[in-house]
Scaffold this active site. Structure first.
Site, PDB file in Angstrom:
ATOM      1  CE1 TYR A  64      21.934   0.983   6.682  1.00 26.19           C
ATOM      2  CE2 TYR A  64      19.923   1.114   7.976  1.00 26.19           C
ATOM      3  CZ  TYR A  64      21.297   1.161   7.898  1.00 26.19           C
ATOM      4  OH  TYR A  64      22.034   1.386   9.032  1.00 26.19           O
ATOM      5  N   PRO A 215      24.355  -5.131  18.295  1.00 29.38           N
ATOM      6  CG  PRO A 215      22.337  -5.118  19.485  1.00 29.38           C
ATOM      7  CD  PRO A 215      22.962  -4.649  18.196  1.00 29.38           C
ATOM      8  N   GLY A 217      26.583  -8.739  17.348  1.00 34.85           N
ATOM      9  CA  GLY A 217      27.762  -9.088  16.549  1.00 34.85           C
ATOM     10  C   GLY A 217      27.448  -9.615  15.170  1.00 34.85           C
TER      11      GLY A 217
END
Length: 347
Positions: A64, A215, A217
């Protein structure tokens, strides 16, 4: 009836003794992939607010940024009670930048495992990592060799628990035979359900905890997603087929059913979507990401949303996987270990 004021419980993750807050915080979006990085001061305030609110499980990765997310998280937790914070980081997706070109490659050799861990410890400014995942499976390195090296990190006290991310059932079994795997991180939400066929049962058979990333989306299940508001540097523009064109229109129609249920429950869409994940079992810990304190508070409030077995079934049926349009993601050239529902319409 609006959800009651929540308390974020601590739960066992896996069967090796690890305890984490039942909802974590995915830190990726604070520095990477979702547009411009959050100003450091704001990000640190968010982390401190999370800890004060009972969210103490933080997810990051060497990939990241690359690297900037771990550096940021290290600054954010400096001075806090380390024994009350659980850090999960990941190795195995090497990022090479040459000008405007970014190349991703999967690395799982024992040499890379040790090198990556040392670098992550330094960036985070900690003596140990609570949960260390193999971010993606290296198909060119036997997983037994990779996990063997990860086991050496545990024996050296540099890592407490081991995890896998986006692994197949077979790889999970092979890894677990070398050293107990505490958690498997995977995408699981109302609109990503393929893991329910084989991955989830395998984890439960072996006593492995389940960490659900995305979770919500990638923001779509919050009910406030607007594609036109994405900045050019947001990776969802080119790598999220479900959020494109006709696919998006089809999925928005499905989401209307969930919106109606949220209205009946007196909660927001993100709270209902998170409640669905959290009701899947005590072995499931979602790690929604956000950059705003108000959104964090709203996510935590999902613990006040109670769903009966009938409501869970209704919610699942309102968003049938077979009707979701588009692949879940095009992950910048890195292959997933399990296959999502084929798209109805090409992005």
């Amino acid at each position: 009836m609006a959800p009651t004021k929540p308390v974020v419980p601590m739960v066992k993750l896996g069967s090796q003794g690890m305890e984490v807050s039942q909802q974590g915080l995915g830190c990726m979006g604070l520095t990477a992939f979702y547009g411009n990085p959050t100003p450091e001061e704001e990000g640190i305030k968010l982390i401190h607010h999370a800890v004060a609110s009972g969210v103490t499980f933080f997810d990051t990765s060497e990939a990241y940024g690359p690297h900037t997310n771990e550096i940021f998280l290290g600054k954010a937790i400096k001075g806090l009670d380390r024994s009350q914070i659980q850090i999960a980081s990941k190795f195995g997706v090497s990022v090479e930048k040459k000008g405007a070109v970014v190349k991703y490659s999967v690395q799982g050799t024992p040499e890379y495992v040790h090198k990556a861990c040392e670098a992550s410890l330094k960036r985070l400014g900690v003596d140990y990592i609570d949960l260390y995942y193999q971010h993606r499976i290296d198909v060119n390195t036997p997983i037994e060799d990779t996990v063997g090296a990860m086991k050496e990190l545990v024996e050296a006290g540099k890592v407490k628990y081991l995890g896998l991310s986006e692994a197949s059932a077979s790889d999970i079994r092979r890894a677990h035979a070398v050293h107990p795997i505490t958690a498997v991180q995977l995408e699981w939400s109302l609109w990503v359900r393929d893991v329910e066929d084989e991955i989830i049962p395998t984890c439960r058979e072996l006593g492995i905890g389940i960490v659900s990333y995305c979770p919500l989306g990638r923001g779509f299940l919050c009910g406030t997603f607007k594609r036109e508001e994405l900045v050019e540097t947001d990776f969802r523009i080119k790598n999220a087929p479900r959020l494109v064109g006709e696919n998006l229109k089809i999925n928005e129609k499905l989401l209307e059913r969930v919106t109606q249920m949220a209205e009946r429950k007196g909660c927001t869409m993100n709270q209902l979507a998170l409640a669905w994940v959290q009701h899947q079992g005590a072995d499931v810990v979602p790690i929604p990401g956000t950059t705003k304190i108000a959104n964090l508070d709203s996510n935590i409030a999902s613990f006040g949303v109670q769903l009966s077995s009938e409501e869970l079934e209704e919610l699942s049926n309102a968003f049938p996987p077979s009707q979701v349009a588009g692949l879940r993601t095009l992950h910048i050239g890195i292959t997933y270990q399990y296959v999502s529902t084929p798209p109805k319409i090409k992005a």
